[in-house]
Scaffold this active site. Structure first.
Site, PDB file in Angstrom:
ATOM      1  N   ASP A  99       0.782  -1.093  -0.050  1.00 20.99           N
ATOM      2  CA  ASP A  99       0.013   0.005   0.120  1.00 20.99           C
ATOM      3  C   ASP A  99       0.933   1.374  -0.031  1.00 20.99           C
ATOM      4  OD1 ASP A  99       1.023  -0.070   2.508  1.00 20.99           O
ATOM      5  OD2 ASP A  99      -0.682  -0.405   3.355  1.00 20.99           O
ATOM      6  N   GLU A 121      -0.046  -8.838  -1.599  1.00 23.11           N
ATOM      7  CA  GLU A 121      -0.533  -8.401  -0.293  1.00 23.11           C
ATOM      8  C   GLU A 121      -1.818  -7.468  -1.019  1.00 23.11           C
ATOM      9  OE1 GLU A 121       0.404  -5.140   2.771  1.00 23.11           O
ATOM     10  OE2 GLU A 121       1.056  -7.022   3.649  1.00 23.11           O
ATOM     11  N   GLU A 135      -2.806   4.831   2.627  1.00 20.29           N
ATOM     12  CA  GLU A 135      -2.476   3.546   2.327  1.00 20.29           C
ATOM     13  C   GLU A 135      -3.739   3.021   1.828  1.00 20.29           C
ATOM     14  OE1 GLU A 135      -1.205   4.851   5.128  1.00 20.29           O
ATOM     15  OE2 GLU A 135       1.161   4.650   4.933  1.00 20.29           O
ATOM     16  N   HIS A 212       4.860   5.437  13.219  1.00 21.00           N
ATOM     17  CA  HIS A 212       5.205   6.495  12.234  1.00 21.00           C
ATOM     18  C   HIS A 212       4.154   6.764  11.541  1.00 21.00           C
ATOM     19  CE1 HIS A 212       4.454   3.323   9.017  1.00 21.00           C
ATOM     20  NE2 HIS A 212       4.910   2.392   9.734  1.00 21.00           N
ATOM     21  N   ARG A 214       1.089   8.552   9.462  1.00 21.67           N
ATOM     22  CA  ARG A 214       0.692   9.760   9.127  1.00 21.67           C
ATOM     23  C   ARG A 214      -0.419  10.243   9.878  1.00 21.67           C
ATOM     24  NH1 ARG A 214       3.660   9.455   4.521  1.00 21.67           N
ATOM     25  NH2 ARG A 214       4.317  11.338   3.451  1.00 21.67           N
ATOM     26  N   HIS A 245      11.751   5.784  13.600  1.00 20.98           N
ATOM     27  CA  HIS A 245      11.468   5.611  12.011  1.00 20.98           C
ATOM     28  C   HIS A 245      12.404   6.878  11.636  1.00 20.98           C
ATOM     29  CE1 HIS A 245       9.694   6.438   8.271  1.00 20.98           C
ATOM     30  NE2 HIS A 245       9.113   5.348   8.433  1.00 20.98           N
TER      31      HIS A 245
HETATM   32  C1  UD1 Z   1       6.107   4.972   4.176  1.00 24.36           C
HETATM   33  C2  UD1 Z   1       4.768   4.547   3.675  1.00 24.36           C
HETATM   34  C3  UD1 Z   1       3.963   3.845   4.649  1.00 24.36           C
HETATM   35  C4  UD1 Z   1       4.723   2.777   5.190  1.00 24.36           C
HETATM   36  C5  UD1 Z   1       6.241   3.531   5.671  1.00 24.36           C
HETATM   37  C6  UD1 Z   1       6.899   2.216   6.135  1.00 24.36           C
HETATM   38  C7  UD1 Z   1       3.718   5.967   1.686  1.00 24.36           C
HETATM   39  C8  UD1 Z   1       2.842   7.300   1.374  1.00 24.36           C
HETATM   40  N1  UD1 Z   1       3.917   5.624   2.898  1.00 24.36           N
HETATM   41  O1  UD1 Z   1       5.714   5.969   5.134  1.00 24.36           O
HETATM   42  O2  UD1 Z   1       2.888   3.357   4.010  1.00 24.36           O
HETATM   43  O3  UD1 Z   1       4.115   2.149   6.338  1.00 24.36           O
HETATM   44  O4  UD1 Z   1       6.641   4.122   4.471  1.00 24.36           O
HETATM   45  O5  UD1 Z   1       8.012   2.746   7.125  1.00 24.36           O
HETATM   46  O6  UD1 Z   1       4.117   5.384   0.892  1.00 24.36           O
HETATM   47  N2  UD1 Z   1      13.264   9.071   5.818  1.00 24.36           N
HETATM   48  C9  UD1 Z   1      14.596   9.074   5.930  1.00 24.36           C
HETATM   49  N3  UD1 Z   1      15.348   7.732   5.586  1.00 24.36           N
HETATM   50  C10 UD1 Z   1      14.491   6.796   5.375  1.00 24.36           C
HETATM   51  C11 UD1 Z   1      13.089   6.836   5.310  1.00 24.36           C
HETATM   52  C12 UD1 Z   1      12.611   7.972   5.487  1.00 24.36           C
HETATM   53  O7  UD1 Z   1      15.600   9.981   6.168  1.00 24.36           O
HETATM   54  O8  UD1 Z   1      15.337   5.635   5.033  1.00 24.36           O
HETATM   55  C13 UD1 Z   1      12.676  10.078   6.106  1.00 24.36           C
HETATM   56  C14 UD1 Z   1      12.657  11.531   4.958  1.00 24.36           C
HETATM   57  O9  UD1 Z   1      12.811  12.540   5.699  1.00 24.36           O
HETATM   58  C15 UD1 Z   1      11.087  11.182   4.249  1.00 24.36           C
HETATM   59  C16 UD1 Z   1      10.423  10.834   5.604  1.00 24.36           C
HETATM   60  O10 UD1 Z   1      11.072   9.933   6.500  1.00 24.36           O
HETATM   61  O11 UD1 Z   1      10.876  12.355   3.690  1.00 24.36           O
HETATM   62  C17 UD1 Z   1       9.166  10.138   5.303  1.00 24.36           C
HETATM   63  O12 UD1 Z   1       9.068   9.193   4.319  1.00 24.36           O
HETATM   64  P1  UD1 Z   1       7.814   8.688   3.604  1.00 24.36           P
HETATM   65  O13 UD1 Z   1       8.232   7.425   2.631  1.00 24.36           O
HETATM   66  O14 UD1 Z   1       7.199   9.868   3.039  1.00 24.36           O
HETATM   67  O15 UD1 Z   1       6.824   8.320   4.456  1.00 24.36           O
HETATM   68  P2  UD1 Z   1       6.825   7.288   5.791  1.00 24.36           P
HETATM   69  O16 UD1 Z   1       6.150   7.640   6.903  1.00 24.36           O
HETATM   70  O17 UD1 Z   1       8.186   6.700   5.805  1.00 24.36           O
HETATM   71  N1  UDP Z   2      11.280  -3.157  11.107  1.00 28.31           N
HETATM   72  C1  UDP Z   2      12.768  -3.242  11.042  1.00 28.31           C
HETATM   73  N2  UDP Z   2      13.490  -2.334  11.969  1.00 28.31           N
HETATM   74  C2  UDP Z   2      12.642  -1.489  12.959  1.00 28.31           C
HETATM   75  C3  UDP Z   2      11.276  -1.524  12.993  1.00 28.31           C
HETATM   76  C4  UDP Z   2      10.513  -2.365  12.102  1.00 28.31           C
HETATM   77  O1  UDP Z   2      13.330  -3.936  10.471  1.00 28.31           O
HETATM   78  O2  UDP Z   2      13.461  -0.784  13.663  1.00 28.31           O
HETATM   79  C5  UDP Z   2      10.600  -4.131  10.270  1.00 28.31           C
HETATM   80  C6  UDP Z   2       9.198  -4.769  10.935  1.00 28.31           C
HETATM   81  O3  UDP Z   2       9.819  -5.969  11.472  1.00 28.31           O
HETATM   82  C7  UDP Z   2       8.425  -5.137   9.677  1.00 28.31           C
HETATM   83  C8  UDP Z   2       8.730  -3.805   8.969  1.00 28.31           C
HETATM   84  O4  UDP Z   2       9.908  -3.249   9.344  1.00 28.31           O
HETATM   85  O5  UDP Z   2       8.754  -6.133   8.967  1.00 28.31           O
HETATM   86  C9  UDP Z   2       7.388  -2.918   9.085  1.00 28.31           C
HETATM   87  O6  UDP Z   2       7.716  -1.596   8.322  1.00 28.31           O
HETATM   88  P1  UDP Z   2       7.152  -0.323   8.892  1.00 28.31           P
HETATM   89  O7  UDP Z   2       6.577  -0.426  10.204  1.00 28.31           O
HETATM   90  O8  UDP Z   2       8.200   0.784   8.613  1.00 28.31           O
HETATM   91  O9  UDP Z   2       6.026  -0.173   7.796  1.00 28.31           O
HETATM   92  P2  UDP Z   2       4.397  -0.788   7.739  1.00 28.31           P
HETATM   93  O10 UDP Z   2       4.427  -2.295   7.923  1.00 28.31           O
HETATM   94  O11 UDP Z   2       3.725  -0.088   8.711  1.00 28.31           O
HETATM   95  O12 UDP Z   2       4.210  -0.294   6.229  1.00 28.31           O
END
Ligand code: UD1
Ligand code: UDP
Length: 378
Positions: A99, A121, A135, A212, A214, A245
């Protein structure tokens, strides 16, 4: 003469990589497929961590991430990059999971190139447009585009049928995330990770928290953090392990409320393998994550879900997970009950695995093999 089935597998975020890795591996182990792995780079460090663990190197990386990126920015940059790639590399099928915005744009880009899209999924729903945001709509918008719907559970299949997705296009495969977690759980764990070491050595109880989403940004996340702080004060043997996160908005709130507590261990995101071992060690898991909701029940860990709704009702139905929202009082009350009432704890601490049996990726491979190979000849 047949040519190999040309697959483009797309990932962008941490969970994309975790759930696509078993699929890429299963396809690559079979001579019938030629797989290109494309990373959008919607996440950077958190994506790279996972790819490294699974020994995967993207064949192309769009590297789109920016700090504080907006949904529109992710969508535009990913779509543009994927469009370019699909123009350059012909494919018989494009695959992506779940998603994330990476997934939705992968489906859209495939559609614009008239390439069949396979949704790994598929079929998870809350039927609330804004929860989880974005999502729920990413999933719903992906469904009518997809040609192959790999539903993890029967509930997901039923959701798709209700949306008039033809029954013969849906395959119940289990969740590839369970393939991944079972694989990782059997790897030797990296006890050198200092946060994991600390958590494993802690003599008292371990509470693991991840948040994490939104819809929890800002005040709700502050409520969650306050609840965790109250729990630490109430249970003086407890250690809180909180892998942050990388999102700066998330870090700011959590660090402000919990950063100075001596028994709150705020860390960088744990690598997947140490995180899995932390889950196994934890006494209680608080999370708004999707993936963690699927994994924790497999290890028999009670899990309080910091959300109002969930598209993963199976864990709740099995009694392993409970929806508690993001309100301080409710979280504290539910966690306290589990930490003080052994019967309540034992009722939730049952290992159940409604999300898969660890063989989802093979089923997906077999479906693709059967459905696509006969139609390709040169
Ligand atoms: C995204 C997904 C969410 C998923 C989550 C898993 C979308 C809209 N959201 O949300 O569905 O649950 O990933 O974690 O697709 N950032 C870093 N380094 C990283 C990752 C993120 O610096 O490796 C920071 C950046 O500033 C970035 C912010 O996190 O702009 C948000 O990342 P983003 O992918 O927009 O949203 P997530 O909350 O991570
Ligand atoms: N996870 C990880 N390290 C962490 C936190 C989570 O490897 O510090 C793994 C967790 O086991 C799961 C996945 O990340 O498999 C979930 O990712 P996240 O919660 O970022 O996204 P979501 O599943 O909510 O989309």
């Amino acid at each position: 003469m047949h040519h190999p089935i040309r697959v483009i597998a797309v990932c962008g975020t941490r969970p994309d990589a975790i759930k696509m890795a078993p699929v890429v591996q299963a396809l690559r182990q079979h001579g019938a497929f030629h797989v290109r792995l494309i990373a959008t780079g919607q996440h950077r460090e958190m994506l790279d961590q996972v790819l490294r663990l699974f020994g995967l190197t993207p064949d192309a990386d769009l590297n789109i991430m920016t700090a504080h990126q907006t949904l529109t920015e992710i969508t535009l940059r990913a779509l543009e990059g994927l469009d370019r790639l699909l123009r350059e590399s012909p494919a018989d099928v494009v695959l992506a999971q779940g998603d994330t915005t990476t997934t939705f744009t992968a489906a859209l880009a495939a559609f614009y190139h008239k390439i069949p899209f396979g949704h790994v999924e598929a079929g998870l729903r809350t039927y609330d447009k804004y929860q989880p945001f974005p999502e729920e709509m990413n999933r719903r918008l992906t469904a009518p585009i997809a040609e192959f719907h790999f539903a993890p559970t029967e509930t997901a299949r039923q959701n798709l049928l209700r949306e008039n997705i033809p029954a013969e296009r849906i395959w119940v495969t289990g969740n590839t995330g369970i393939d991944a977690v079972l694989w990782v759980a059997h790897q030797p764990y990296d006890a050198e990770d200092p946060a994991l070491r600390h958590a494993l050595d802690h003599p008292g109880r371990l509470i693991l928290l991840t948040t994490h989403r939104r819809e929890n940004w800002g005040e709700p996340m502050a409520h969650i953090a306050r609840a965790a702080r109250i729990l630490l004060e109430r249970f003086d043997d407890a250690l809180l392990l909180l892998p942050l996160h990388r999102n700066p908005r998330v870090r700011e709130t959590l660090t402000t409320v919990l950063g100075d507590h001596p028994r709150a261990l705020l860390t960088e995101p744990l690598d997947y393998a140490p995180f899995v071992h932390a889950m196994r060690r934890a006494d209680l898991i608080l999370t708004d994550s999707g993936g963690v909701q699927e994994e924790a029940p497999a290890f028999g860990k009670p899990i309080l879900v910091l959300r109002e709704t969930t598209e993963r009702p199976e864990g709740v139905a099995a009694g392993a997970a409970k929806l508690v929202g993001a309100e301080t009082g409710r979280i504290v009350a539910e966690a306290t009950r589990l930490l003080t009432d052994p019967d309540a704890y034992a009722q939730m601490a049952r290992a159940v695995n409604p999300y898969g049996d660890g063989h989802a990726a093979e089923r997906i491979r077999d479906v693709l093999l059967q459905e696509i190979s006969n139609s390709i000849t040169i």
